[in-house]
Motif scaffolding. Structure first.
Motif, short mmCIF file in Angstrom:
data_model
loop_
_atom_site.label_atom_id
_atom_site.label_comp_id
_atom_site.label_asym_id
_atom_site.label_seq_id
_atom_site.Cartn_x
_atom_site.Cartn_y
_atom_site.Cartn_z
N ASN A 22 0.81 -1.22 0.00
CA ASN A 22 0.00 0.00 0.00
C ASN A 22 0.84 1.26 0.00
O ASN A 22 0.33 2.36 0.13
CB ASN A 22 -0.95 0.01 1.20
N ALA A 23 2.18 1.12 -0.14
CA ALA A 23 3.04 2.30 -0.06
C ALA A 23 2.82 3.24 -1.22
O ALA A 23 3.04 4.44 -1.11
CB ALA A 23 4.51 1.89 0.00
N ALA A 24 2.40 2.71 -2.34
CA ALA A 24 2.16 3.58 -3.49
C ALA A 24 0.94 4.47 -3.26
O ALA A 24 0.85 5.57 -3.79
CB ALA A 24 1.96 2.74 -4.75
N ALA A 25 0.02 4.00 -2.43
CA ALA A 25 -1.20 4.76 -2.20
C ALA A 25 -1.05 5.79 -1.09
O ALA A 25 -1.69 6.82 -1.11
CB ALA A 25 -2.34 3.81 -1.85
N GLU A 26 -0.19 5.49 -0.11
CA GLU A 26 -0.01 6.43 0.99
C GLU A 26 1.40 6.27 1.55
O GLU A 26 2.11 5.34 1.24
CB GLU A 26 -1.06 6.19 2.08
N ASP A 27 1.80 7.22 2.38
CA ASP A 27 3.16 7.22 2.90
C ASP A 27 3.27 6.56 4.26
O ASP A 27 4.30 6.66 4.92
CB ASP A 27 3.66 8.66 3.02
N THR A 28 2.21 5.89 4.70
CA THR A 28 2.22 5.24 6.01
C THR A 28 1.71 3.82 5.88
O THR A 28 0.75 3.56 5.17
CB THR A 28 1.33 6.01 7.00
N THR A 29 2.38 2.90 6.54
CA THR A 29 1.91 1.51 6.60
C THR A 29 1.55 1.18 8.03
O THR A 29 2.05 1.80 8.98
CB THR A 29 2.98 0.53 6.10
N ASP A 30 0.73 0.19 8.22
CA ASP A 30 0.22 -0.15 9.54
C ASP A 30 0.86 -1.43 10.07
O ASP A 30 0.95 -2.43 9.35
CB ASP A 30 -1.30 -0.33 9.49
N TYR A 31 1.28 -1.38 11.34
CA TYR A 31 1.86 -2.52 12.02
C TYR A 31 1.27 -2.63 13.40
O TYR A 31 0.61 -1.70 13.90
CB TYR A 31 3.39 -2.37 12.14
N ALA A 32 1.55 -3.75 14.06
CA ALA A 32 1.13 -3.94 15.44
C ALA A 32 2.25 -4.64 16.20
O ALA A 32 2.86 -5.58 15.70
CB ALA A 32 -0.15 -4.76 15.51
#
Length: 828
Positions: A31-41
């Motif tokens: 999803n990096a192409a769509a936004e500059d943040t990725t989600d982790y836990a």
């Protein structure tokens, strides 16, 4: 260090331009192409029991490489102060290297010498002089600082000596005069610098005939007054290392093992033997350094022990096991010599720990340290590539040490690489003999470090512990430091296995570099921290006492098949290639070349000299390294490559490449590498290489070999003369998001350590698992562009401290792209 212990190590360090390879690519999250943040836990489990982290976890490894000692940590400003440089040490050396003479000054080696171990001296007539140029650009002095001059002189009649310190602009201090008379005597004077300069010259002029030796200029202001260059020592101390491994890697177990011979008067190119390095400096025998220069031993075993004590670190010396390494690969069969080295090692322990009433404890006390140095660990051997021969000798060392000093931990090793036949054999022997600790070394690509965070997860919990004595990725850019940081989270998670770890090498003088990368860089007047140093410092000063188990979500990645063109290359070898064919999995011919015509299908991207000769494609330059030529489409995948290869001359074998994307990204089968002792498959990612599979073996000159490589998806099978040689599957993800959580028993802090080695920010949900903590965390962040490099004039990578007031049982924190972040969260 450690070099060139395997040919790969040199290859890894240099690109075609001679510079360190400077980049690697982390696959972006989907999803990096769509936004500059990725989600982790990140989920912490404080009720589970994690590994205890020993106080010895992180330390430093000092080797006299890159002029780390003379011209570096040892503060002597005069180069070749004792006129002992020799062509035996370096073909460009003479006894007057770094000296300019006027009049009738000449180097003399006769019975009039200062002592048996300091054999060459300088003879001056009246009106003659000598001038020393120091290191780098000259002798560096700072305005207002005091510098101590000394010289040993002998004169039949009184002879005045005028000593001056100046640069091209004039005097740097007032001139000093001393008068020499009679036999060898030490004379001293002091200078107070009136200006700051990095280009000074020290001149000694004689009014009458005189003999001179040991001409020295030392700054009075040294680290804790013990003779070490202050800025370098302070940078090492600031790391807060728990141990100092010394005196080196390759220089420990290379060269003659016989040592200094008082009877014959000289034995050059000796292995590093501790007894040569103690006592008055004018009586220490100089030696040829494995790395191509002369070492004075002004920084010797006493100084190493003292420095370790000064910075609160455990001393960890390494002694030779009488099996040479670093490409020499010879085992000494002289039983008397072996027994002497074993006794020398017992004497070393006595020198470090013995009472002043003992022979060697008394020598320590005479040097100024009656109290023991509290030696607890000692390494025997370094990266031996003959594991059976090494281990037979190691067992004798260990038995003798354990019999007399049962509390000393005797450390073995596993050879020069992280995998391969030597590594496997060494570990088998270490396990069978129930060795306490094994020293592992490896220098790999950033991608390897991102892929191998779990390296120690599967190690036998009941087997020997690990001392990771030398490791580094192949560069000093921030991306290299990020990959090392990611790997270090795995070291901490496995702290029940990995008991000690030290990045290597430690120091590099920018004008005398044999090895890259290095942690601290310097010249004659300044020093600066690499990005790697900042990562090491952050981990060393925030270790914690126990791991708090935690888990984290990973980064989605898409792994397609291995794809790329094909290539041919050589390394210090002339070779001929013929009958190249590439066939697709469907049987279609992608490439066929029997070299009956021209070489138009091939692109020359490396060095060397290629030409068509008698229906073969021949590389004729037996000295050239990495002579790659490539053919085909970088999009090719799922194919069979066939090559016929013949070594014509040179040191090694041949290299057949596949999956070639460009000059820095490919795989190659390296047959007859490492001075024609091993074969391996290596993967290059943006210029940095890692070994995927290796075996012992050599290539015969003049023999034609049939080489076949089958690529299917990410599985590769290799055939030599129709027989399967080996296979591997390259499907390990280079995970950019890594973490570990530890607890500091003294402060009660929980330390959340997160590495985000990708461009995208990592928005992370953190669940502390019910831990009762304060609401505010102290934050330390290292963030920079991936290619950022610290230099003397620019500090692109430096820690930034802040606070975060949003801590709760469950909270969200966004870790910046390309960052290392430590959250210290106080317990309630």
């Amino acid at each position: 260090m450690s070099r060139p212990r395997t040919r790969t190590r040199w290859r890894l360090s240099l690109t075609a331009t001679g510079l360190l390879a400077a980049s690697f690519v982390i696959p972006a999250p989907v999803n990096a192409a769509a936004e500059d943040t990725t989600d982790y836990a990140i989920t912490v489990d404080p009720k589970a029991s994690g590994a205890k982290i020993d106080d010895t976890m992180y330390g430093v490894f000092f080797e006299d490489i890159n002029r780390a000692a003379d011209g570096g940590l040892y503060s002597e400003l005069v180069q070749n102060r004792s006129f002992e440089y020799s062509t035996d040490d370096n073909r460009s050396y003479t006894p007057l290297t770094s000296w300019a003479t006027s009049g009738t000054a000449k180097a003399v080696n006769d019975d009039g010498r200062l002592n048996a171990r300091n054999r060459t001296y300088l003879s001056l007539d009246g009106g003659s002089s000598v001038t020393n140029s120091g290191y780098n650009t000259g002798i560096s002095v700072e305005e207002g600082k005091v510098y101590n001059f000394s010289v040993w002189a002998r004169a039949e009649q009184a002879s005045a000596l005028t000593v001056t310190l100046a640069d091209s602009e004039g005097a740097l201090a007032g001139a000093r005069r001393v008068t020499a008379r009679g036999g060898w005597t030490k004379y001293t004077a002091k200078f107070t610098a009136t200006r700051t300069s990095a280009n000074g010259r020290l001149t000694v002029a004689a009014e009458g005939p005189v003999a001179l030796d040991m001409i020295s200029l030392l700054p009075r202001d040294t680290y804790k007054g013990h003779g070490l260059r202050k800025d370098l020592a302070q940078k090492i101390a600031a790391l807060d290392p728990s141990f100092v491994r010394f005196p080196g890697g390759c220089l420990v177990n290379t060269g003659s093992m016989e040592g200094y011979d008082e009877a014959s008067g000289w034995q050059r190119k000796r292995s590093y033997q501790w007894k040569d390095t103690i006592g008055p400096v004018e009586q220490r025998a100089t030696n040829a350094n494995f790395w191509g220069y002369n070492q004075s031993y002004g920084l010797g075993y006493y100084e190493y022990f003292q420095f370790s004590e000064d910075i609160g670190a455990m001393p960890l010396p390494v002694v030779p096991a009488l099996v040479t390494g670093c490409g020499q690969n010879k085992a000494t069969d002289d039983d008397a010599l072996l027994k002497r080295h074993i006794q020398d090692t017992l004497d070393l322990i006595e020198f470090a720990n013995g009472p002043v009433t003992s022979e060697w404890g008394k020598k320590r006390a005479q040097m100024g340290h009656p109290k023991p140095f509290h030696l607890t660990h000692l390494g025997v051997g370094n990266e031996e590539n003959l594991p059976n021969e090494f281990f037979a000798r190691f067992k004798q060392f260990r038995a003798a040490i354990e019999a007399k000093y049962p509390d000393i931990t005797v450390i073995s090793n596993s050879g020069p690489d992280d995998t391969g036949s030597t590594f496997d054999t060494a570990w088998k022997l270490n396990r069978e003999a129930n060795v306490d600790m094994v020293d592992e070394h490896y220098y790999n690509s950033p991608q390897w470090f991102l892929q191998n965070n779990d390296r120690y997860d599967s190690y036998d919990r009941n087997g020997p512990k690990v001392f990771l004595g030398e490791y580094a990725s192949q560069g000093n850019a921030f991306k290299n430091a990020l990959s090392e940081a990611a790997f270090m989270t795995g070291l901490e998670r496995n702290a029940d296995i990995v008991k000690l770890a030290s990045y290597a090498p430690l120091l590099a003088n920018e004008d005398y570099v044999q090895w890259r990368p290095d942690m601290i860089w310097f010249n004659n007047h300044a020093s600066w921290n690499s990005a790697n140093y900042e990562v090491q410092k952050l981990f060393m000063r925030n270790v914690g006492d126990r791991v708090v188990p935690s888990t984290a979500t990973g980064t989605p990645s898409l792994n397609g098949p291995i794809s790329g063109a094909v290539g041919l290359s050589t390394w210090a070898t002339s070779a001929a290639y013929d009958d190249v064919s590439v066939t697709g999995a469907d049987g279609a011919t992608l490439l066929s070349d029997d070299f009956s015509g021209d070489a138009s299908k091939w692109t020359h991207t490396g060095g060397g000299s290629w030409s068509i000769q008698d229906g073969q494609y021949v590389q004729t330059d037996a000295a050239a390294e990495n002579t790659m030529v490539s053919a085909g489409d970088p999009a090719w995948h799922d194919y069979d490559l066939h090559v016929k290869a013949t070594k014509k001359s040179g040191k090694e074998g041949f290299l057949v490449a596949f999956g070639v994307k460009d000059t820095g990204n490919y795989y190659w089968w390296n047959l007859g590498g490492w001075n024609n002792t091993q074969s391996a498959v290596e993967q290059a990612v943006d210029g940095g290489k890692s070994t995927l599979i290796s075996k012992a073996g050599s290539v015969e000159t003049g023999r034609a070999y049939d080489i076949d490589i089958k690529v299917r998806g990410r599985q590769v099978t290799l055939y030599l003369d129709g027989k399967e040689w080996g296979s591997f599957t390259d499907n390990k993800p280079a995970e950019p998001f890594r973490q570990v959580v530890t607890r500091d028993a003294k402060s009660g802090d929980v330390i959340v350590k997160v590495v985000n080695a990708q461009a995208a920010d990592a928005r992370t949900a953190i669940d502390l698992g019910g831990l009762k903590t304060a609401k505010t965390a102290a934050v330390t962040t290292l963030k920079a562009a991936p290619d950022a490099v610290n230099t003397e004039k620019e500090t692109a990578v430096a820690p930034v401290k802040s606070t975060f007031a949003g801590v709760a049982g469950k909270f969200t924190y966004t870790f910046p792209g390309n960052s290392v972040t430590f959250l210290r969260i106080p317990r309630k």
